[in-house]
Design a protein around this motif. Sequence first.
Motif, mmCIF file in Angstrom:
data_model
loop_
_atom_site.group_PDB
_atom_site.id
_atom_site.type_symbol
_atom_site.label_atom_id
_atom_site.label_comp_id
_atom_site.label_asym_id
_atom_site.label_seq_id
_atom_site.Cartn_x
_atom_site.Cartn_y
_atom_site.Cartn_z
ATOM 1 N N TYR A 99 -5.466 54.287 -56.334
ATOM 2 C CA TYR A 99 -6.678 55.178 -55.714
ATOM 3 C C TYR A 99 -7.265 54.271 -54.743
ATOM 4 O O TYR A 99 -7.765 52.291 -55.294
ATOM 5 C CB TYR A 99 -7.350 55.686 -56.329
ATOM 6 C CG TYR A 99 -6.554 56.301 -57.343
ATOM 7 C CD1 TYR A 99 -7.362 58.357 -57.252
ATOM 8 C CD2 TYR A 99 -6.328 56.272 -58.205
ATOM 9 C CE1 TYR A 99 -6.571 58.884 -57.937
ATOM 10 C CE2 TYR A 99 -6.085 56.764 -58.974
ATOM 11 C CZ TYR A 99 -5.991 58.272 -59.081
ATOM 12 O OH TYR A 99 -5.107 59.438 -59.875
ATOM 13 N N GLN A 101 -4.127 61.220 -47.423
ATOM 14 C CA GLN A 101 -5.094 60.478 -47.237
ATOM 15 C C GLN A 101 -6.525 61.430 -46.373
ATOM 16 O O GLN A 101 -6.141 62.079 -45.897
ATOM 17 C CB GLN A 101 -4.308 59.300 -46.131
ATOM 18 C CG GLN A 101 -5.160 58.203 -45.815
ATOM 19 C CD GLN A 101 -4.655 57.202 -45.246
ATOM 20 O OE1 GLN A 101 -2.711 57.923 -44.546
ATOM 21 N NE2 GLN A 101 -5.005 56.253 -44.725
ATOM 22 N N PHE A 104 -10.001 56.806 -46.837
ATOM 23 C CA PHE A 104 -9.146 57.276 -48.846
ATOM 24 C C PHE A 104 -7.839 57.655 -48.845
ATOM 25 O O PHE A 104 -7.639 58.847 -48.066
ATOM 26 C CB PHE A 104 -10.263 58.556 -49.796
ATOM 27 C CG PHE A 104 -11.775 58.066 -49.335
ATOM 28 C CD1 PHE A 104 -12.360 57.619 -50.242
ATOM 29 C CD2 PHE A 104 -12.709 58.744 -47.900
ATOM 30 C CE1 PHE A 104 -14.020 57.078 -49.700
ATOM 31 C CE2 PHE A 104 -14.042 58.799 -48.183
ATOM 32 C CZ PHE A 104 -15.332 57.458 -48.544
ATOM 33 N N ALA A 153 -10.571 53.248 -51.739
ATOM 34 C CA ALA A 153 -11.777 53.830 -50.588
ATOM 35 C C ALA A 153 -11.797 51.913 -50.049
ATOM 36 O O ALA A 153 -12.106 51.319 -50.745
ATOM 37 C CB ALA A 153 -12.799 53.997 -51.554
#
Length: 734
Positions: free
Chosen positions: A373, A326, A342, A375
């Motif tokens: 994943y 992270q 992220f 964001a």
Amino acid sequence: MDPTERQRAVLCFLFVTLSLTSFGSAQAAPVPAAPAPAGESAALPAKPGRTQTPAAPRQLETISVTGVAIPGSPLSQAANVDVVDANAMQADGVANLGEGLDQLAGVNSIGTGNVSGKPVIRGLSGLRVKILSDDVGIASQAFGVRHMPVIDPFLLDRAEVVRGASSVLYGSSALGGAVNLIPMAIQYDHLATGEVLGRYNSNNRQWDTGVKATGGNGHFGYAAGFIRRDGGDIRTPDEPTYFPGPEAAANSDAPAYTGRLPYTDFNQLNGSFAVGMDDDTLGEWQLRYTRWDDEHNYLLPPPSGIKPPAAGAEGVGQYIDDNQVQLTGHVNAAGIRWKPNFLWQNNQRRSNAGGFPLVAGFDDTIDLEFNQYTARLTGQHGPVLGLSGGTFGVEYLNKQQESRGRVQLSPGGEVNNAAIFAFEEKDIGALTLQAGLRYDYHDVKASAADTANPSAAVRDADKQTFNVVTGSLGGIYALTDHLSFAANVGRGFRAPSLFELYVAGQHGGVAAFQRGNADLDDETSLDTSISLRWASERVTAKISGYRNAIDDYIYLQDTGQTRNGLPIFDHDQADAELLGAEASIEAELTAWMSVHAQGEIIRGERTESNDDLPLIPANNVGVGARFTPQGRSWPRGAYGLVDLTYHASQNAAPGEPFSQFDNAPFGSASTSGYGLVDLGAGVAPKIAGHEVQLDLRVHNLFDKPYRGFLDTYKGYALSPGRDIRLTTRVPFDL
């Protein structure tokens, strides 16, 4: 629970809460203390059986929660927010997140020995409670009732619990609430500061050994922690067993197993390492790697293994490996505090067939792995356009899963989620209004190419898409310097998972064969809550009521059919409603004694059939006291605790995991009422210039035989007996 017993529990709950509120108010200081400044609040009252800190409650703790739209004091939020710090969890000797949080009123834990604990918030759990790492959601293949979050309490700074629908901030799965896990902070102004931990739990002969440290040179720093947990088989009180045998039918409520339960052991090695930079121009950035490595056995109910019941108990071995990287930043630009975030998560769950424990090695039955994943970018602003402040943001998630085992269970596939959201606040005198709005696009696609042995439903699967708008509106009104009223209405949603849509196979964790339903719609909820909060120098209290109406609630339906001797459960939907109230209070009676109490009443049912919802906690109430004697005749940092809790009886819902054991020739899925007594004590002597913290806890002091309703072994075994936990923490500062 029958109406008479329900009334007794309600009356007991209200009597204890109101009597302690009156007593605590009568003892309060005649001149009210000034309210805590922004970002500060008194330590929140804890559920009996736990303690926030050994310090007296009159000492204020600086608490600024971040898992909300506008960071600040928990008391400044329209939604109900509580904080549990790592010190409280370590003093109590908890080994999993669920147990670490169930000190809070309205928060419980679905437990399986010491290895597994899943948070339950106001009757909702699993995929309906969002688990976050510093604002970003993490997954743990939570389709099984025993599948725990992949985080170790030792590696945290604190956990922030938001009750009620939180989808406006965190999207799908925040239908019932959110738990934001704040990792160890980096201390840039120390060379090295930290602690060494050692612990022994007598019940399952568990040894925990850990160390964590942080430091820096002013601009660059680090934080690291590692812990090894080695737990043996849990012990339950020795009660008679009759299965298998001719007397089983006449004693069908007796457990199938008692005493020391085989195949309940586990071994973990968990760790975290972070590096950070703090610069006046570039802001603060942290890069963190977290690892969870777990191997455990589960005791199976007869006859779920490969041997006949007369041959004895059997277990199943499971392996969990989770890796997270992270990157988080805090940057001030254009009058906005930006937080880019992220996260990459890799998670692999492997499970053997029933009857093959860890010692047999992995047999390639279930092998599920995903890469996720995420964001997320948020911006926090101050006063603008007549508003007092707010937060806006965007988020994107991609999850890719493979199913490589001989049994499909959950298939391979892909999940995508894109969202945009905003949350604003307006102060109008004594009134603070908070409102938020969010849009989510969510799609789910099963993939036969990523499934070793795909079912027909997976081979024919189409992409499922969901477009959802959620929002919230709430307010806090300061009636006095110490008393406030809060109300909140929130819309939540949860998209069905790959598991719920396409599961096909024997699920050893619930001793059933499960089938998915590709026609499931998304769950949506309207969650309404009100609360009255009191915070003064000597008394902190809160009482809340809520209603959560859920459309298209997804549940398991017992078909009445069997396969290989196991019941067949299908996924279905129906509207549902949860109603509840919770209260907690802590009052300082003298400089050396405080009392605390809490209680919870909850009901959940499908609105058309009036059938109970699964895994709804039993109504409960508890009282306790904490003693902090002072003076030279007492050891340094001495304190003592006593807690008494009562849990009412509770009936298993139709189709609930393990509900089949109500009709088995052993055990029970429904549970009777029970009371427990817990004790605690501690001292903090100085040894070689270091203040060494020693904490002792005795859970289930009288070794009482009972079944906890949220204990997943309840169908065929009792809950754990007496457990003596001794924790030693040695701090260091270089």
